[in-house]
Every structure is written in C-alpha cells, then in structure tokens.
Enzyme design. Sequence first.
Site, PDB file in Angstrom:
ATOM      1  N   SER A  11       0.292  -1.205   0.276  1.00 47.06           N
ATOM      2  CA  SER A  11      -0.487   0.289   0.148  1.00 47.06           C
ATOM      3  C   SER A  11       0.788   1.706  -0.173  1.00 47.06           C
ATOM      4  CB  SER A  11      -1.039  -0.114   1.168  1.00 47.06           C
ATOM      5  OG  SER A  11       0.404  -0.123   2.680  1.00 47.06           O
ATOM      6  N   GLY A  43      -5.015  -1.492   5.406  1.00 46.35           N
ATOM      7  CA  GLY A  43      -5.501  -2.268   6.673  1.00 46.35           C
ATOM      8  C   GLY A  43      -6.564  -2.456   7.432  1.00 46.35           C
ATOM      9  N   CYS A  73       2.582  -7.155   1.663  1.00 45.70           N
ATOM     10  CA  CYS A  73       2.007  -6.684   1.966  1.00 45.70           C
ATOM     11  C   CYS A  73       1.363  -7.375   2.932  1.00 45.70           C
ATOM     12  CB  CYS A  73       0.643  -5.979   1.689  1.00 45.70           C
ATOM     13  SG  CYS A  73      -0.564  -5.274   2.225  1.00 45.70           S
ATOM     14  N   GLU A 152       4.053   5.515   7.908  1.00 42.90           N
ATOM     15  CA  GLU A 152       3.956   6.430   6.173  1.00 42.90           C
ATOM     16  C   GLU A 152       3.900   8.149   6.192  1.00 42.90           C
ATOM     17  OE1 GLU A 152       3.528   5.195   2.523  1.00 42.90           O
ATOM     18  OE2 GLU A 152       2.962   3.925   3.712  1.00 42.90           O
ATOM     19  N   THR A 187       4.426  -5.360   7.056  1.00 46.47           N
ATOM     20  CA  THR A 187       5.577  -4.617   5.961  1.00 46.47           C
ATOM     21  C   THR A 187       6.264  -3.634   7.030  1.00 46.47           C
ATOM     22  OG1 THR A 187       5.041  -4.028   4.003  1.00 46.47           O
ATOM     23  CG2 THR A 187       5.546  -6.626   4.206  1.00 46.47           C
TER      24      THR A 187
HETATM   25  N1  DGL Z   1       1.905  -3.247   4.591  1.00 39.83           N
HETATM   26  C1  DGL Z   1       1.055  -3.076   5.068  1.00 39.83           C
HETATM   27  C2  DGL Z   1       0.730  -4.161   5.480  1.00 39.83           C
HETATM   28  O1  DGL Z   1       1.766  -5.547   5.818  1.00 39.83           O
HETATM   29  C3  DGL Z   1      -0.273  -1.863   4.774  1.00 39.83           C
HETATM   30  C4  DGL Z   1      -0.784  -1.556   5.857  1.00 39.83           C
HETATM   31  C5  DGL Z   1      -1.308  -0.582   5.231  1.00 39.83           C
HETATM   32  O2  DGL Z   1      -1.919  -0.413   4.125  1.00 39.83           O
HETATM   33  O3  DGL Z   1      -2.922  -0.752   6.548  1.00 39.83           O
HETATM   34  O4  DGL Z   1      -0.355  -4.668   5.826  1.00 39.83           O
END
Ligand code: DGL
Length: 265
Positions: A11, A43, A73, A152, A187
């Site tokens: 994302s 999420g 992700c 982020e 991640t």
């Molecule tokens: N990096 C993401 C994961 O591993 C997504 C985080 C998100 O966009 O809520 O879940």
Amino acid sequence: MNNKYIGVFDSGIGGLTVVKAILDILPNENIVYFGDTLHMPYGEKSPEDLRKLVLNNCKFLNSFDLKAIVIACGTAGACCMQDVIDHNDLPVFGVIDPASKLAAKTSKNKKIGVIATKAAINSNAYEKAIHKFDSSVNVISKATPLLASLVEEGRFTNDNIETKTVLKEYLQIMIDEHVDTLILGCTHYPLLSSMIKEILPDVNIISSSKCAADALKSALEANNLMSDTFIDQKYFVSSNPERFTELANIFMDKFNSNVSLKKLD
Ligand code: DGL
C-alpha cells in the site's frame, strides 16, 4: 538464471522493507515496485475492496516482464493471497508463511505474539499459518491500526515520542501474556523494530519482510531463477511520489531511483 523483474507491491513504503531485505541477499535482482499510496491504509479496507485493488496492482506489474510476484504486504497476503495465485501464471510469494514458520520453529514457550493491521488480524491468517507449523502454539494477536500510518507519516525514527507511546500501549498485552516471540506482521513495522525492541527487550522479534526475502531466495535458488545481472529498479506510486522518495531516502541505502506517478484505472 533469469534476469526478469520481480514485481513487488504494497500500500505504500512498507513493501520497501521487503525490497531492502531482498537486495541485501540478492543484489542482482531487478525489481519493479508499486506502492498504492492513494489507497493506503489497506488495513482499514474490506476484503472485497482489497481484492479489487490487489488484482489491479498485479495487472499493472504484469505489464513488465516478470518472473515472480511478491505480495510485500501482510494485509493483502492475509486477505487475497489465493486470488493473486489464481489470477497470475507466476510464482507468488507472500510474507505470512515464512514468518509464521520461523516463529513456530523458534518459540520456546510456544507463546507467539502477532501485531498487524485490523484487516490482517481479522482474517486470522497469521494464526492459521502458525498452527499449520505447530498446532500447540498459543497465538496472541493484536491489531495495531495506527502504526502503518505513523510510519507512512515518517514517524519511525527512535526519537518519536508519540509512536513510542502508541507502541507501549499496543504491546502491553505481549508483556502480560509472556510471549517469547513477536511477529511484525505488517511490512511497515520493521521500521519500528528498534523502538519495539526497547519495549520488549527479551522477546525474539521476527520481521515478516526479512523472512519473505529469505524464502524468495531459497525458491529462486532451488528453481535456478536467480538473476546474474543487475539492470534496474523501477518504482511507481499512485500518489505523491515526492513524499515516497523522501521517506525511502531515510532507510534505503543509496535510494537514488526515480519514483513515478502511476494512477491505475
Ligand atoms: N504494509 C502493509 C501490511 O503489511 C499495509 C499497511 C496498510 O496499508 O494498512 O499490512
């Protein structure tokens, strides 16, 4: 040998922790990355909405000559791994199984904590994966919805008091339940690992990003699909490439790649 691209998506910047882990151990690999920053956070999305976004991301990545797709992700892997496998004629790698396997193998007291987004925790994907490797494990799952957005926002450096406060509250249950192993199931979270280690000094912290890179390496080696020549890395995001570049520069060594804007239909 195979010098085609590995398509990687997330994302936002979280998937870069997977790219970093891949390039640390597979420096010749050519990467094409898509960060769906327009739709972050994943999420908070429903499984149906996520499925549409994720399949669209794969469609875009498939416009390049790929040899594999990495779902970098936890949320997308938790909700749509099978959809990605069903819709693509390529090997698909995720972050959930490799981290769950290592955690199940290394936990001594069989109490494993998992922190991840709301959608990933609601899917029970980590718990199911851990139990596939060891059904006797007690899994303590905790949705930690603020963390990916804090990362982020660039609030992942050690001096960030707000992030530390939120982490302390989220991780208290891991102290109360005496977990000896904690999976960072999103991640984005490896960028918070030093703060997490400060709060849980005696817990073995497992990065799903690093485990995914290790699993990818083993599979590429086993199938003779490793690249012997580094050609390039391509980065695309669906909004604000400048911000993405700024954040990537903080933790990616020598991130001098161009990041292009790509809005998917
Ligand atoms: N990096 C993401 C994961 O591993 C997504 C985080 C998100 O966009 O809520 O879940």
